[in-house]
Design a protein around this motif. Structure first.
Motif, PDB file in Angstrom:
ATOM      1  N   ASP A   3     -22.201  56.766 -41.557  1.00 19.99           N
ATOM      2  CA  ASP A   3     -23.583  56.555 -41.089  1.00 19.99           C
ATOM      3  C   ASP A   3     -24.464  57.667 -41.645  1.00 19.99           C
ATOM      4  O   ASP A   3     -24.206  58.854 -41.427  1.00 19.99           O
ATOM      5  CB  ASP A   3     -23.633  56.589 -39.553  1.00 19.99           C
ATOM      6  CG  ASP A   3     -25.080  56.557 -39.071  1.00 19.99           C
ATOM      7  OD1 ASP A   3     -25.688  55.482 -39.102  1.00 19.99           O
ATOM      8  OD2 ASP A   3     -25.612  57.634 -38.719  1.00 19.99           O
ATOM      9  N   ARG A   4     -25.534  57.263 -42.324  1.00 20.51           N
ATOM     10  CA  ARG A   4     -26.388  58.233 -43.027  1.00 20.51           C
ATOM     11  C   ARG A   4     -27.429  58.833 -42.084  1.00 20.51           C
ATOM     12  O   ARG A   4     -27.603  60.044 -42.008  1.00 20.51           O
ATOM     13  CB  ARG A   4     -27.081  57.483 -44.180  1.00 20.51           C
ATOM     14  CG  ARG A   4     -27.627  58.332 -45.297  1.00 20.51           C
ATOM     15  CD  ARG A   4     -28.234  57.442 -46.405  1.00 20.51           C
ATOM     16  NE  ARG A   4     -27.214  56.770 -47.200  1.00 20.51           N
ATOM     17  CZ  ARG A   4     -26.567  57.373 -48.199  1.00 20.51           C
ATOM     18  NH1 ARG A   4     -26.819  58.634 -48.472  1.00 20.51           N
ATOM     19  NH2 ARG A   4     -25.652  56.738 -48.907  1.00 20.51           N
ATOM     20  N   THR A   5     -28.076  57.981 -41.309  1.00 19.98           N
ATOM     21  CA  THR A   5     -29.269  58.401 -40.570  1.00 19.98           C
ATOM     22  C   THR A   5     -28.979  59.452 -39.508  1.00 19.98           C
ATOM     23  O   THR A   5     -29.668  60.446 -39.387  1.00 19.98           O
ATOM     24  CB  THR A   5     -29.924  57.156 -39.903  1.00 19.98           C
ATOM     25  OG1 THR A   5     -30.108  56.169 -40.908  1.00 19.98           O
ATOM     26  CG2 THR A   5     -31.239  57.514 -39.244  1.00 19.98           C
TER      27      THR A   5
ATOM     28  N   ILE B  37     -29.088  53.981 -32.116  1.00 18.02           N
ATOM     29  CA  ILE B  37     -28.350  53.926 -33.394  1.00 18.02           C
ATOM     30  C   ILE B  37     -28.175  52.476 -33.837  1.00 18.02           C
ATOM     31  O   ILE B  37     -28.368  52.133 -35.008  1.00 18.02           O
ATOM     32  CB  ILE B  37     -26.983  54.635 -33.269  1.00 18.02           C
ATOM     33  CG1 ILE B  37     -27.191  56.140 -33.044  1.00 18.02           C
ATOM     34  CG2 ILE B  37     -26.115  54.363 -34.487  1.00 18.02           C
ATOM     35  CD1 ILE B  37     -25.909  56.904 -32.754  1.00 18.02           C
ATOM     36  N   LEU B  38     -27.842  51.602 -32.869  1.00 19.25           N
ATOM     37  CA  LEU B  38     -27.597  50.197 -33.220  1.00 19.25           C
ATOM     38  C   LEU B  38     -28.873  49.518 -33.707  1.00 19.25           C
ATOM     39  O   LEU B  38     -28.838  48.704 -34.643  1.00 19.25           O
ATOM     40  CB  LEU B  38     -26.998  49.454 -32.031  1.00 19.25           C
ATOM     41  CG  LEU B  38     -25.577  49.892 -31.645  1.00 19.25           C
ATOM     42  CD1 LEU B  38     -25.126  49.197 -30.371  1.00 19.25           C
ATOM     43  CD2 LEU B  38     -24.586  49.668 -32.768  1.00 19.25           C
TER      44      LEU B  38
ATOM     45  N   SER C   5     -24.438  65.485 -36.152  1.00 14.14           N
ATOM     46  CA  SER C   5     -24.373  64.465 -35.096  1.00 14.14           C
ATOM     47  C   SER C   5     -25.689  64.493 -34.316  1.00 14.14           C
ATOM     48  O   SER C   5     -26.403  65.513 -34.335  1.00 14.14           O
ATOM     49  CB  SER C   5     -23.195  64.748 -34.158  1.00 14.14           C
ATOM     50  OG  SER C   5     -23.532  65.816 -33.281  1.00 14.14           O
ATOM     51  N   PRO C   6     -26.015  63.413 -33.623  1.00 18.27           N
ATOM     52  CA  PRO C   6     -27.281  63.381 -32.861  1.00 18.27           C
ATOM     53  C   PRO C   6     -27.300  64.456 -31.766  1.00 18.27           C
ATOM     54  O   PRO C   6     -28.331  65.037 -31.457  1.00 18.27           O
ATOM     55  CB  PRO C   6     -27.303  61.981 -32.251  1.00 18.27           C
ATOM     56  CG  PRO C   6     -26.345  61.180 -33.036  1.00 18.27           C
ATOM     57  CD  PRO C   6     -25.321  62.126 -33.561  1.00 18.27           C
ATOM     58  N   SER C   7     -26.087  64.728 -31.212  1.00 18.29           N
ATOM     59  CA  SER C   7     -26.098  65.674 -30.080  1.00 18.29           C
ATOM     60  C   SER C   7     -26.140  67.119 -30.553  1.00 18.29           C
ATOM     61  O   SER C   7     -26.679  67.992 -29.881  1.00 18.29           O
ATOM     62  CB  SER C   7     -24.834  65.462 -29.224  1.00 18.29           C
ATOM     63  OG  SER C   7     -23.682  65.498 -30.044  1.00 18.29           O
ATOM     64  N   LYS C   8     -25.547  67.395 -31.741  1.00 20.73           N
ATOM     65  CA  LYS C   8     -25.415  68.818 -32.126  1.00 20.73           C
ATOM     66  C   LYS C   8     -26.214  69.176 -33.368  1.00 20.73           C
ATOM     67  O   LYS C   8     -26.217  70.328 -33.791  1.00 20.73           O
ATOM     68  CB  LYS C   8     -23.932  69.131 -32.381  1.00 20.73           C
ATOM     69  CG  LYS C   8     -22.997  68.867 -31.184  1.00 20.73           C
ATOM     70  CD  LYS C   8     -23.007  70.032 -30.217  1.00 20.73           C
ATOM     71  CE  LYS C   8     -22.129  69.775 -29.015  1.00 20.73           C
ATOM     72  NZ  LYS C   8     -20.681  69.811 -29.280  1.00 20.73           N
TER      73      LYS C   8
ATOM     74  N   LYS D 249     -15.630  55.576 -40.175  1.00 20.58           N
ATOM     75  CA  LYS D 249     -16.286  55.806 -38.891  1.00 20.58           C
ATOM     76  C   LYS D 249     -17.758  55.416 -39.023  1.00 20.58           C
ATOM     77  O   LYS D 249     -18.534  56.072 -39.718  1.00 20.58           O
ATOM     78  CB  LYS D 249     -16.157  57.291 -38.581  1.00 20.58           C
ATOM     79  CG  LYS D 249     -16.210  57.698 -37.159  1.00 20.58           C
ATOM     80  CD  LYS D 249     -15.069  57.208 -36.363  1.00 20.58           C
ATOM     81  CE  LYS D 249     -14.695  58.033 -35.164  1.00 20.58           C
ATOM     82  NZ  LYS D 249     -15.373  59.256 -34.925  1.00 20.58           N
ATOM     83  N   ASP D 250     -18.121  54.299 -38.437  1.00 20.05           N
ATOM     84  CA  ASP D 250     -19.520  53.874 -38.497  1.00 20.05           C
ATOM     85  C   ASP D 250     -19.748  52.907 -37.336  1.00 20.05           C
ATOM     86  O   ASP D 250     -18.828  52.629 -36.575  1.00 20.05           O
ATOM     87  CB  ASP D 250     -19.806  53.180 -39.861  1.00 20.05           C
ATOM     88  CG  ASP D 250     -21.272  53.304 -40.286  1.00 20.05           C
ATOM     89  OD1 ASP D 250     -21.533  53.504 -41.480  1.00 20.05           O
ATOM     90  OD2 ASP D 250     -22.155  53.221 -39.392  1.00 20.05           O
ATOM     91  N   PHE D 251     -20.974  52.419 -37.259  1.00 19.14           N
ATOM     92  CA  PHE D 251     -21.352  51.501 -36.188  1.00 19.14           C
ATOM     93  C   PHE D 251     -21.301  50.108 -36.774  1.00 19.14           C
ATOM     94  O   PHE D 251     -22.283  49.635 -37.351  1.00 19.14           O
ATOM     95  CB  PHE D 251     -22.720  51.891 -35.642  1.00 19.14           C
ATOM     96  CG  PHE D 251     -22.698  53.291 -35.100  1.00 19.14           C
ATOM     97  CD1 PHE D 251     -22.875  54.378 -35.956  1.00 19.14           C
ATOM     98  CD2 PHE D 251     -22.396  53.529 -33.771  1.00 19.14           C
ATOM     99  CE1 PHE D 251     -22.793  55.678 -35.482  1.00 19.14           C
ATOM    100  CE2 PHE D 251     -22.307  54.831 -33.289  1.00 19.14           C
ATOM    101  CZ  PHE D 251     -22.500  55.906 -34.149  1.00 19.14           C
ATOM    102  N   ILE D 252     -20.130  49.494 -36.675  1.00 20.72           N
ATOM    103  CA  ILE D 252     -19.894  48.221 -37.347  1.00 20.72           C
ATOM    104  C   ILE D 252     -20.292  47.080 -36.413  1.00 20.72           C
ATOM    105  O   ILE D 252     -19.796  46.980 -35.285  1.00 20.72           O
ATOM    106  CB  ILE D 252     -18.431  48.118 -37.803  1.00 20.72           C
ATOM    107  CG1 ILE D 252     -18.194  49.171 -38.903  1.00 20.72           C
ATOM    108  CG2 ILE D 252     -18.110  46.706 -38.286  1.00 20.72           C
ATOM    109  CD1 ILE D 252     -16.796  49.208 -39.453  1.00 20.72           C
TER     110      ILE D 252
END
Ligand SMILES: O=P(O)(O)OC[C@@H](O)[C@@H](O)c1c[nH]c2ccccc12
Length: 264
Positions: free
Chosen positions: A87-89, A9-10, A55-58, A112-115
């Motif tokens: 987060d869009r992707t 993700i990063l 989500s990536p897992s579900k 909520k994002d990867f800042i």
């Protein structure tokens, strides 16, 4: 190649930042304090209710999401704050979703994002967030502290998220956040264990608001977290999947939990 989903993700996030466009500032409405809201919650345990479409897992939780309606149902059910994935992707989120939530509720809104970059903090401010998530597993302690200060300069609070004791100790050796999140989800296996929160409660200082994140499925889970040091829970999947998010909040956080807490 990636030892967990976060690394992947990063890497994507860094690429996305190459084409970053700073949005125009939205007219700022009233500022809400996440810490204050979680310090006097509507239920026995505070609730940050999450707007998350996938989500990536579900994978995909819902084909379509009426974001304003979901946010309003959270507020009517007594959520203390709303968390919005931007987060869009990997999460099908967007800044637009946060703006819609901002316009729909009179509650603190958490981005909520990867800042990983101060521009994302400025963006959060401009789209109306009251608080941002800072993930210890994604940030060296110095950068995490810099981003925490950058948020504070803009009047934004930070929820500093950790997954394990070593991360919490690394953060606390540098500064004491007002709000810390314990993510119960293992980033390698995606498995969630609420015992992660119990294991960390002794490490996180009493005066820090402790938010347990991920894996809450039942009233019993809410009571467990209440009895193991959490001040609040951050809940996404079960609320987003629910036919009536409002009924689901009542089922998880309502009468039974309040009565149990009153007896405790
Ligand atoms: O859907 P759940 O299991 O209720 O989990 C919600 C929230 O904790 C989870 O979405 C989350 C916690 N920390 C994150 C960081 C990035 C993206 C997502 C998250």
């Amino acid at each position: 190649m990636y030892n967990n989903i976060l690394d992947r993700i990063l890497e994507t996030k860094k690429e996305e930042l190459d084409g970053f466009q700073m949005p125009e500032p939205m007219p700022r409405s009233e500022k809400y304090s996440l810490r204050e809201a979680l310090s006097r919650p509507h239920h026995a345990l505070g609730l940050i209710a999450e707007v998350k479409q996938a989500s990536p897992s579900k994978g995909l939780f819902r084909e379509k999401m009426n974001v304003p309606a979901i946010a309003e149902s959270y507020e009517h059910a007594g959520a203390d704050a709303v968390s919005v994935l931007t987060d869009r992707t990997y999460f099908h989120g967007s800044a637009e979703n946060l703006i819609k939530v901002r316009k729909s509720v009179r509650l603190p809104v958490l981005r909520k994002d990867f800042i990983i970059d101060e521009r994302q903090i400025e963006e959060a401010f401009r789209i109306g967030a009251d608080a941002v998530l800072l993930i210890a597993a994604a940030l060296e302690p110095d950068l995490l502290y810099e981003l925490y200060l950058a948020a504070r300069e803009r009047g934004l609070e930070s929820l500093v998220e950790v997954h394990r004791i070593e991360e919490a100790e690394a953060v606390l050796s540098k500064f004491t956040p007002e709000i810390m999140g314990v993510n119960n989800r293992d980033l390698k296996t995606f498995e969630t264990k609420l015992e992660v929160t119990a294991a960390l409660q002794g490490t996180i200082p009493e005066d820090v608001v402790l938010v347990s994140e991920s894996g809450v499925q039942s009233a019993a889970d809410v009571m467990y977290l209440k009895n193991h040091g959490a001040d609040a829970a951050l809940v996404g999947e079960v609320l987003i999947r629910a036919h009536s998010p409002r009924e689901k909040v009542r089922e998880l956080f309502g009468r039974e939990v309040n009565e149990h807490a009153a007896r405790a």
